[in-house]
Design a protein around this motif. Structure first.
Motif, PDB file in Angstrom:
ATOM      1  N   ARG A   1       0.833  -1.210   0.000  1.00  0.00           N
ATOM      2  CA  ARG A   1       0.000   0.000   0.000  1.00  0.00           C
ATOM      3  C   ARG A   1       0.863   1.253   0.000  1.00  0.00           C
ATOM      4  O   ARG A   1       0.373   2.335  -0.315  1.00  0.00           O
TER       5      ARG A   1
ATOM      6  N   PHE B   1       8.642   8.992  -3.055  1.00  0.00           N
ATOM      7  CA  PHE B   1       7.579   9.695  -2.312  1.00  0.00           C
ATOM      8  C   PHE B   1       8.022  10.055  -0.910  1.00  0.00           C
ATOM      9  O   PHE B   1       7.507  10.985  -0.304  1.00  0.00           O
TER      10      PHE B   1
ATOM     11  N   TRP C   1      14.530  12.785   3.913  1.00  0.00           N
ATOM     12  CA  TRP C   1      13.076  12.883   3.745  1.00  0.00           C
ATOM     13  C   TRP C   1      12.704  13.735   2.535  1.00  0.00           C
ATOM     14  O   TRP C   1      13.248  14.813   2.343  1.00  0.00           O
TER      15      TRP C   1
ATOM     16  N   ASP D   1       8.897   9.938  14.513  1.00  0.00           N
ATOM     17  CA  ASP D   1       8.567   9.880  13.089  1.00  0.00           C
ATOM     18  C   ASP D   1       7.139  10.329  12.781  1.00  0.00           C
ATOM     19  O   ASP D   1       6.731  10.335  11.623  1.00  0.00           O
TER      20      ASP D   1
ATOM     21  N   LEU E   1       6.551  12.712  10.029  1.00  0.00           N
ATOM     22  CA  LEU E   1       6.817  12.144   8.694  1.00  0.00           C
ATOM     23  C   LEU E   1       5.597  11.370   8.199  1.00  0.00           C
ATOM     24  O   LEU E   1       5.152  11.534   7.058  1.00  0.00           O
ATOM     25  N   CYS E   2       5.046  10.521   9.050  1.00  0.00           N
ATOM     26  CA  CYS E   2       3.866   9.731   8.663  1.00  0.00           C
ATOM     27  C   CYS E   2       2.706  10.663   8.341  1.00  0.00           C
ATOM     28  O   CYS E   2       1.970  10.470   7.370  1.00  0.00           O
TER      29      CYS E   2
ATOM     30  N   VAL F   1      -1.572  12.888   0.183  1.00  0.00           N
ATOM     31  CA  VAL F   1      -0.175  12.598  -0.149  1.00  0.00           C
ATOM     32  C   VAL F   1       0.398  13.816  -0.862  1.00  0.00           C
ATOM     33  O   VAL F   1      -0.083  14.202  -1.918  1.00  0.00           O
TER      34      VAL F   1
ATOM     35  N   VAL G   1      -6.305   9.229  -2.939  1.00  0.00           N
ATOM     36  CA  VAL G   1      -7.390   9.382  -1.970  1.00  0.00           C
ATOM     37  C   VAL G   1      -7.162   8.385  -0.836  1.00  0.00           C
ATOM     38  O   VAL G   1      -7.123   7.183  -1.056  1.00  0.00           O
TER      39      VAL G   1
ATOM     40  N   ALA H   1      -7.449   5.358   7.096  1.00  0.00           N
ATOM     41  CA  ALA H   1      -6.017   5.657   7.019  1.00  0.00           C
ATOM     42  C   ALA H   1      -5.747   7.137   7.266  1.00  0.00           C
ATOM     43  O   ALA H   1      -4.603   7.580   7.276  1.00  0.00           O
TER      44      ALA H   1
ATOM     45  N   CYS I   1       5.718   5.858  15.975  1.00  0.00           N
ATOM     46  CA  CYS I   1       4.813   5.110  15.091  1.00  0.00           C
ATOM     47  C   CYS I   1       5.477   3.796  14.694  1.00  0.00           C
ATOM     48  O   CYS I   1       4.818   2.759  14.605  1.00  0.00           O
TER      49      CYS I   1
ATOM     50  N   HIS J   1       4.658  -0.182  13.713  1.00  0.00           N
ATOM     51  CA  HIS J   1       4.595  -0.291  12.251  1.00  0.00           C
ATOM     52  C   HIS J   1       5.978  -0.414  11.621  1.00  0.00           C
ATOM     53  O   HIS J   1       6.935   0.188  12.088  1.00  0.00           O
TER      54      HIS J   1
ATOM     55  N   VAL K   1       7.063   0.600   8.051  1.00  0.00           N
ATOM     56  CA  VAL K   1       6.537   1.324   6.894  1.00  0.00           C
ATOM     57  C   VAL K   1       6.934   0.671   5.555  1.00  0.00           C
ATOM     58  O   VAL K   1       6.300   0.894   4.536  1.00  0.00           O
TER      59      VAL K   1
ATOM     60  N   PHE L   1       1.093  -3.073   7.790  1.00  0.00           N
ATOM     61  CA  PHE L   1       2.471  -2.619   8.026  1.00  0.00           C
ATOM     62  C   PHE L   1       2.876  -2.775   9.485  1.00  0.00           C
ATOM     63  O   PHE L   1       3.551  -1.911  10.035  1.00  0.00           O
TER      64      PHE L   1
HETATM   65  C1  HEC Z   1       4.159   9.596   1.021  1.00  0.00           C
HETATM   66  C2  HEC Z   1       2.925   9.333   1.717  1.00  0.00           C
HETATM   67  C3  HEC Z   1       2.907   8.407   2.913  1.00  0.00           C
HETATM   68  C4  HEC Z   1       3.734   8.438   4.020  1.00  0.00           C
HETATM   69  C5  HEC Z   1       4.867   9.389   4.324  1.00  0.00           C
HETATM   70  C6  HEC Z   1       3.270   7.390   4.902  1.00  0.00           C
HETATM   71  N1  HEC Z   1       2.192   6.749   4.337  1.00  0.00           N
HETATM   72 FE1  HEC Z   1       1.149   5.205   5.148  1.00  0.00          FE
HETATM   73  N2  HEC Z   1      -0.049   5.138   3.483  1.00  0.00           N
HETATM   74  C7  HEC Z   1       0.033   5.991   2.393  1.00  0.00           C
HETATM   75  C8  HEC Z   1      -0.989   5.628   1.427  1.00  0.00           C
HETATM   76  C9  HEC Z   1      -1.250   6.337   0.089  1.00  0.00           C
HETATM   77  C10 HEC Z   1      -1.682   4.515   1.961  1.00  0.00           C
HETATM   78  C11 HEC Z   1      -2.862   3.767   1.363  1.00  0.00           C
HETATM   79  C12 HEC Z   1      -4.082   4.502   1.848  1.00  0.00           C
HETATM   80  C13 HEC Z   1      -5.377   3.777   1.726  1.00  0.00           C
HETATM   81  O1  HEC Z   1      -5.365   2.559   1.867  1.00  0.00           O
HETATM   82  O2  HEC Z   1      -6.394   4.449   1.526  1.00  0.00           O
HETATM   83  C14 HEC Z   1      -1.065   4.233   3.253  1.00  0.00           C
HETATM   84  C15 HEC Z   1      -1.478   3.222   4.098  1.00  0.00           C
HETATM   85  C16 HEC Z   1      -0.951   2.995   5.364  1.00  0.00           C
HETATM   86  C17 HEC Z   1      -1.432   2.004   6.295  1.00  0.00           C
HETATM   87  C18 HEC Z   1      -2.607   1.054   6.051  1.00  0.00           C
HETATM   88  C19 HEC Z   1      -2.149  -0.133   5.263  1.00  0.00           C
HETATM   89  C20 HEC Z   1      -3.254  -1.120   4.978  1.00  0.00           C
HETATM   90  O3  HEC Z   1      -2.907  -2.261   4.630  1.00  0.00           O
HETATM   91  O4  HEC Z   1      -4.444  -0.779   5.104  1.00  0.00           O
HETATM   92  C21 HEC Z   1      -0.669   2.088   7.410  1.00  0.00           C
HETATM   93  C22 HEC Z   1      -0.771   1.257   8.662  1.00  0.00           C
HETATM   94  C23 HEC Z   1       0.287   3.160   7.210  1.00  0.00           C
HETATM   95  N3  HEC Z   1       0.094   3.677   5.951  1.00  0.00           N
HETATM   96  C24 HEC Z   1       1.209   3.570   8.161  1.00  0.00           C
HETATM   97  C25 HEC Z   1       2.160   4.555   7.956  1.00  0.00           C
HETATM   98  C26 HEC Z   1       3.159   4.931   8.926  1.00  0.00           C
HETATM   99  C27 HEC Z   1       3.276   4.342  10.322  1.00  0.00           C
HETATM  100  C28 HEC Z   1       3.924   5.911   8.358  1.00  0.00           C
HETATM  101  C29 HEC Z   1       5.133   6.571   8.941  1.00  0.00           C
HETATM  102  C30 HEC Z   1       6.156   5.700   9.579  1.00  0.00           C
HETATM  103  C31 HEC Z   1       3.381   6.158   7.032  1.00  0.00           C
HETATM  104  N4  HEC Z   1       2.328   5.311   6.824  1.00  0.00           N
HETATM  105  C32 HEC Z   1       3.857   7.099   6.124  1.00  0.00           C
HETATM  106  C33 HEC Z   1       0.930   7.020   2.236  1.00  0.00           C
HETATM  107  C34 HEC Z   1       1.939   7.351   3.136  1.00  0.00           C
END
Ligand code: HEC
Ligand code: HEC
Ligand code: HEC
Ligand code: HEC
Length: 216
Positions: A27, A48, A65, A95, A98-99, A107, A125, A130, A183, A187, A189, A199
């Motif tokens: 994802r 990204f 980053w 972090d 960042l998340c 995004v 979207v 999320a 985080c 998780h 990432v 994650f």
């Molecule tokens: C550059 C953009 C971006 C960053 C930075 C980011 N994410 Fe995400 N993340 C996403 C997107 C896009 C999705 C998919 C969203 C959806 O399912 O609607 C996602 C999905 C997730 C999911 C759900 C996965 C699933 O299987 O449903 C988790 C948990 C998650 N992110 C945790 C994190 C954590 C913790 C961090 C930081 C350590 C992080 N993300 C940083 C863009 C990002």
């Protein structure tokens, strides 16, 4: 001789079984999910979040980053039964900023576009669950220093060695010398393994991950 080769084989299979799955195809692979490819059509998955040059320095020690970190988290979780405390400053040093660059709602554009072509993930979207927003008052607390003796501060939390040991995470899930929660405590990432979705560092089947820390 035979014994040695069996041991060598075992070592290989153990190494394979604990090897984390990739970010590619997960994802967090915004190329794979289709919405991220701009006019140039780059296929760079890491871009990204990271850039080899020109990384953002607005978060201390952030890993090269390449997205716009949120300026600050908002209100933190609290309750009358909390034993550990964290300030907004402490959470901002994790972090979380960042998340939340993405999980606050959208995004953002990679700050430094790849030479192989432009990326435009702004059409991404986030599904409602999320979407954390910067208000962390309804999210599991982070930013607390657990130190070396967490059970001394909260007898409902397991000893540090159990949390990070064979019955816990099999590695230290905390951040820095004071064992701070972030985080990435729960998780990974980069690990799109469906067995540990979403994650997570370890499977939460039967709430095993929760119980690695909480005596419940
Ligand atoms: C550059 C953009 C971006 C960053 C930075 C980011 N994410 Fe995400 N993340 C996403 C997107 C896009 C999705 C998919 C969203 C959806 O399912 O609607 C996602 C999905 C997730 C999911 C759900 C996965 C699933 O299987 O449903 C988790 C948990 C998650 N992110 C945790 C994190 C954590 C913790 C961090 C930081 C350590 C992080 N993300 C940083 C863009 C990002
Ligand atoms: C959705 C955002 C996202 C994507 C995509 C992503 N990373 Fe990361 N990466 C992070 C975050 C957040 C951290 C800091 C948290 C941590 O260390 O786990 C990090 C940390 C790192 C680190 C330093 C810590 C460590 O684990 O060694 C390296 C190296 C790294 N990433 C490499 C990569 C590479 C290579 C790719 C592409 C194959 C990639 N990342 C894709 C978000 C991402
Ligand atoms: C104490 C462990 C823990 C911490 C700390 C934690 N998470 Fe999670 N997170 C989880 C678990 C477990 C799930 C899956 C929940 C479920 O299955 O209902 C999850 C789910 C998510 C999801 C996806 C929601 C969904 O239902 O798909 C996102 C996004 C996410 N976390 C981001 C973050 C971010 C960002 C941080 C830091 C601000 C963070 N998490 C801190 C344990 C944690
Ligand atoms: C890495 C260790 C760790 C993991 C994993 C973890 N927690 Fe926690 N959790 C803590 C710590 C530490 C606190 C703060 C406890 C305190 O200050 O009293 C906390 C706080 C909480 C609280 C609030 C307690 C209160 O007094 O208000 C709840 C509820 C909770 N966790 C549930 C969960 C659930 C459910 C999971 C699994 C999805 C989980 N935790 C995973 C360490 C962890």
């Amino acid at each position: 001789m035979k014994k040695i080769s069996i041991i060598a084989l075992l070592a290989v299979s153990v190494a394979t079984s604990v090897m984390a799955a990739s970010v590619v195809g997960s994802r967090h692979d915004m190329v794979f999910s289709g919405f991220a490819v701009g006019a140039g059509g780059s296929t760079e998955v890491c871009i990204f979040c990271h850039t080899p040059h020109g990384g953002q320095t607005s978060v201390t020690l952030a890993p090269l980053w390449n997205n716009t970190a949120v300026a600050s988290v908002g209100t933190l979780y609290n309750s009358t039964t909390m034993n550990f405390t964290a300030t907004v400053e402490q959470v901002n040093a994790t972090d979380a900023r960042l998340c939340l660059a993405c999980h606050d709602g959208g995004v953002g554009m990679p700050v430094n576009q790849p030479n192989s072509g432009d990326m435009d993930p702004t059409a991404a979207v986030m599904s409602p669950n999320a979407l954390l927003t910067t208000d962390l008052s309804n999210d599991h607390p982070i930013g607390m220093d657990l130190g070396l003796n967490p059970e001394g501060i909260d007898p409902g939390i397991r000893p540090l060695a159990t949390i990070i040991g064979a019955t816990g995470f099999n590695e230290n899930p905390f951040y820095g010398a004071a064992n701070t929660m972030w985080c990435s405590t729960c998780h990974d990432v980069h690990d799109g393994d469906p067995l540990t979705a979403p994650f997570l560092r370890i499977s939460n089947a039967g709430s095993a991950m929760c119980k690695a820390c909480h005596i419940k």
